[in-house]
Design an enzyme around this catalytic site. Structure first.
Site, mmCIF file in Angstrom:
data_model
loop_
_atom_site.group_PDB
_atom_site.id
_atom_site.type_symbol
_atom_site.label_atom_id
_atom_site.label_comp_id
_atom_site.label_asym_id
_atom_site.label_seq_id
_atom_site.Cartn_x
_atom_site.Cartn_y
_atom_site.Cartn_z
ATOM 1 N N ARG A 1 -12.151 -41.309 33.479
ATOM 2 C CA ARG A 1 -12.261 -42.351 32.462
ATOM 3 C C ARG A 1 -13.643 -42.271 31.811
ATOM 4 O O ARG A 1 -14.619 -42.781 32.348
ATOM 5 C CB ARG A 1 -12.038 -43.737 33.074
ATOM 6 C CG ARG A 1 -11.558 -44.756 32.034
ATOM 7 C CD ARG A 1 -11.594 -46.171 32.580
ATOM 8 N NE ARG A 1 -12.948 -46.645 32.650
ATOM 9 C CZ ARG A 1 -13.380 -47.564 33.519
ATOM 10 N NH1 ARG A 1 -12.556 -48.086 34.387
ATOM 11 N NH2 ARG A 1 -14.647 -47.942 33.513
ATOM 12 N N HIS B 1 -13.419 -49.432 30.646
ATOM 13 C CA HIS B 1 -12.047 -49.851 30.988
ATOM 14 C C HIS B 1 -11.389 -50.517 29.787
ATOM 15 O O HIS B 1 -10.239 -50.287 29.473
ATOM 16 C CB HIS B 1 -12.127 -50.819 32.167
ATOM 17 C CG HIS B 1 -10.951 -51.735 32.303
ATOM 18 N ND1 HIS B 1 -9.691 -51.266 32.636
ATOM 19 C CD2 HIS B 1 -10.832 -53.075 32.126
ATOM 20 C CE1 HIS B 1 -8.859 -52.306 32.663
ATOM 21 N NE2 HIS B 1 -9.519 -53.403 32.357
ATOM 22 N N TYR C 1 -21.904 -49.682 37.058
ATOM 23 C CA TYR C 1 -21.245 -49.013 38.186
ATOM 24 C C TYR C 1 -20.961 -47.530 37.995
ATOM 25 O O TYR C 1 -20.548 -46.856 38.912
ATOM 26 C CB TYR C 1 -19.947 -49.750 38.547
ATOM 27 C CG TYR C 1 -18.938 -49.848 37.412
ATOM 28 C CD1 TYR C 1 -18.074 -48.803 37.133
ATOM 29 C CD2 TYR C 1 -18.844 -51.003 36.627
ATOM 30 C CE1 TYR C 1 -17.146 -48.892 36.108
ATOM 31 C CE2 TYR C 1 -17.924 -51.100 35.602
ATOM 32 C CZ TYR C 1 -17.076 -50.043 35.348
ATOM 33 O OH TYR C 1 -16.157 -50.135 34.331
#
Lengths: 311, 352
Positions: free
Chosen positions: B255, B259, B268
């Site tokens: 990814r 998100h 993160y």
């Protein structure tokens, strides 16, 4: 968590990210990954593991990212957490706290904004609280964590930015104690969560029109401080019950029933209910606005109880 | 900072790297097919990039970005027949474009306009379930129903790596396996579930290994390789259609974008790793492959991009031109036969 090493957190994205709403930010740094545990996407697993940890004496605080996802863990909450003490003949305790958040007003759509507290107040074995201010969150969460029963703590997405001075010393708030938000003479508004704030706006408006409004926030829905609610209505003789959840078959119906049964002879007008329309929450802002109750809806209900049209 | 290195184990690839890894080819694919796949990739990429801009302009709410997931969507859909059913997650919100759904419809879905509620039966594309993995049993059930009725259609369900932790994934996969339902379980393993890395999601060496537990075949494929994805899905679809039951496909990618538009991954994720992955994103990778084959030149590629951009411009203009929703639809759409409970609210709405 500083005082009791048995208290730990579990949930989706609560560690580095601090939760989808930022509620647990900074806790990973202070308490480490063993006590601030990121979990797989497994709502039933999160609550189920919380039950297991609680059974042997831990005091887990689990987070379900959206209230809507409580449905994915409903088996664990309704059939397990709520029943273990009963089915062990009172021998087992499940001191589990389940935090979740929900609520409309930012257009999250049908599967991300529901208010489902009425489902859970209906289940013997559970306690349910719904704080509306920072002080109440702190005091009720403390009590929830120290309670030996499973407790659901409902938070509302739009209330996270609410700011107020809180006492330096943490003051636990016992369950079953309503808070009088505002005193008044003519009508009592019993409001939960965001409707407390919307009712205050309505009360300010009504006052300009000579209607004095008392607002009572039950704060804990199960157990419910019936005495305080009834006392307020006996004083004002009129009552509006409001929550953001769907009106029909809602928590407000139970409150209205309590009031009419215990204060029937004091009532000067039918009890009004203000909540969401009986419709799935809409993604479209214009539709969502129509479905979700606002301060004008509360104001209109207040005026109906005193026999005025607001003009 | 958690990091996951994609395990290379059993990873099927067709596209080489233009250097040490040689290019392969997929049997049966014509030049026309290769260019159609390119068109699909560009269409999805354009939709995604324009949507992020559209979000930043405040025209749509939170949007789930699928940048660098296009190869998985385009490759797998190309292996389907029109009669086959697609069960998307929110990561595949625009997959209907590959079935001829107008951009306007999907844009309106993200804008919360009722005209964004497509009829699944018009495109054989199911409505999007936002809770994770809850659509996996739906796909299994639909596929089983097709089988019971003697129809030949199959179903494909898309979900992420995080979804494999959900009970619904397990129940859906197991149900499909024991009923022999003609379904393809397509896992887009982009290695992140919002902020949770795959290593915190599972201890399995590879997600495809879960197929063993269900007694069904599993295929592991490079999710950035549109041809490898196509070939794997073609194999799974053929098996399903001929009575061989479900297949689990694990497409491994990364990814390389947030998100969703509401997410800030800096807390993160390792930005260098993201940068590395972005250099090898799936659309550019396929274009370089086609150029090495001599099938695509820059002028042709530019034309495909221009067509996709035009399609989006039209879609946005059409969406913006539609009148606001009729609020009464919130009642009319909730039940087949509106309940008496609605009457008070409808009266209020109509000002009666």
């Amino acid at each position: 968590m500083r005082e009791d090493s048995d208290v730990f957190l579990m949930g989706e994205d609560i560690a580095e990210m601090g939760g989808s709403m930022g509620v647990t930010q900074g806790l990973l740094d202070e308490f480490g990954p063993e006590r601030v545990r990121n979990t797989p996407i497994s709502e039933a697993g999160i609550v189920g593991a919380g039950i297991g940890a609680a059974m042997q004496g831990m005091r887990p605080v689990v987070e379900i990212m959206y209230e809507d996802f409580l449905t994915l863990s409903a088996e664990q909450i309704v059939n397990q957490a709520a029943k273990h003490r009963y089915m062990s003949g009172g021998q087992l305790k499940v001191p589990l706290t389940i935090r979740t958040q929900g609520g409309a007003g930012w257009s999250p759509g049908a599967q991300h904004a529901q208010q489902l507290e009425a489902w859970f107040v209906h289940i013997p074995g559970l306690k349910v609280v719904f704080p509306s201010t920072p002080t109440d969150v702190r005091g009720l969460l403390w009590t929830a964590i120290h309670d030996d029963n499973p407790v659901l703590v409902f938070e509302h997405r739009l209330l996270y930015p609410v700011k107020e001075e809180v006492p330096d010393e943490l003051e636990p708030i016992p369950f079953g104690q309503a808070r009088t938000v505002r005193e008044g003479e003519d009508v009592t508004v019993i409001a939960t969560g965001p409707m407390v704030h919307r009712s205050v706006e309505a009360a300010v408006e009504a006052e300009k029109n000579g209607v004095s409004v008392e607002i009572v926030d039950p704060r804990s829905l199960q157990p419910l401080d019936e005495e305080a609610l009834v006392a307020s209505v006996k004083k004002t003789n009129r009552c509006v019950v409001t929550h953001e959840a769907v009106t029909r078959m809602g928590f407000g119906a139970e409150v209205a029933s309590v009031i009419q049964y215990q204060a029937f002879d004091w009532l000067d007008a039918p009890i009004e209910r203000v909540g969401a329309k009986f419709a799935p929450l809409a993604f479209a802002p214009v539709m969502e606005q129509f479905i979700v109750p606002n301060s004008e809806d509360v104001l209109a209900a207040i005026y109906r109880t005193v026999g005025r049209d607001g003009n | 900072m958690a990091q996951v290195v994609p395990a290379e184990r059993d990873l099927r690839r067709v596209i080489g790297d233009g250097d040490a890894v040689p290019d392969g080819e997929v049997e049966g694919l014509t030049e026309h097919d290769l260019l159609e796949l390119h068109r699909s990739l560009v269409l999805l990429r354009t939709y995604d990039e324009r949507s992020v801009v559209y979000h930043r302009q405040g025209r749509i709410g939170t949007y789930a970005i699928f940048w660098n997931h296009e190869a998985m969507q385009a490759g797998s859909v190309y292996a389907l027949e029109d009669e086959d059913w697609i069960f998307p997650s929110y990561r595949e919100s625009a997959i209907g474009l590959l079935r001829g759904m107008p951009a306007r419809t999907i844009l309106q879905w993200w804008r919360g306009h009722p005209s964004g509620w497509w009829n699944p039966a018009d495109y054989n594309v199911a409505s999007i379930c936002v809770p994770i993995a809850t659509h996996v049993p739906h796909a299994a059930g639909l596929a089983w129903g097709k089988k019971l009725r003697g129809e030949t259609a199959v179903a494909i369900a898309y979900f992420g790596d995080g979804a494999t932790s959900e009970g619904s994934f397990h129940e859906g996969a197991n149900f499909a396996a024991v009923t022999g339902a003609p379904v393809v379980l397509f896992c887009n393993n982009n290695q992140w579930a919002i902020s949770t890395p795959l290593s915190a999601q599972t201890r399995a060496d590879a997600l495809v290994d879960k197929a063993v537990g269900y007694g069904i075949p599993g295929i592991r494929v490079d999710g950035g390789d549109v041809l490898a994805v196509y070939e794997a899905t073609r194999e799974a679809v053929a098996r399903a259609r001929t009575g061989g039951g479900p297949t689990l496909i694990e497409a491994v990618t990364y990814r390389a974008a947030p998100h969703a538009t509401a997410d800030d991954p800096s807390a993160y994720i390792d930005p260098e790793r993201v940068e590395e992955e972005r250099k090898n994103e799936c659309v550019g990778r396929y274009e370089r492959y086609l150029r090495r084959l001599g099938v695509l030149d820059e002028a042709a590629a530019e034309q495909v991009r221009a067509e996709a951009a035009e399609l989006m411009r039209t879609g946005i203009a059409e969406a913006e031109a539609e009148p606001p929703a009729d609020v009464a639809l919130v009642f009319e759409h909730a039940h087949v036969d509106p309940l008496p409970a609605f009457e008070d609210d409808l009266r209020e709405l109509r000002g009666g």
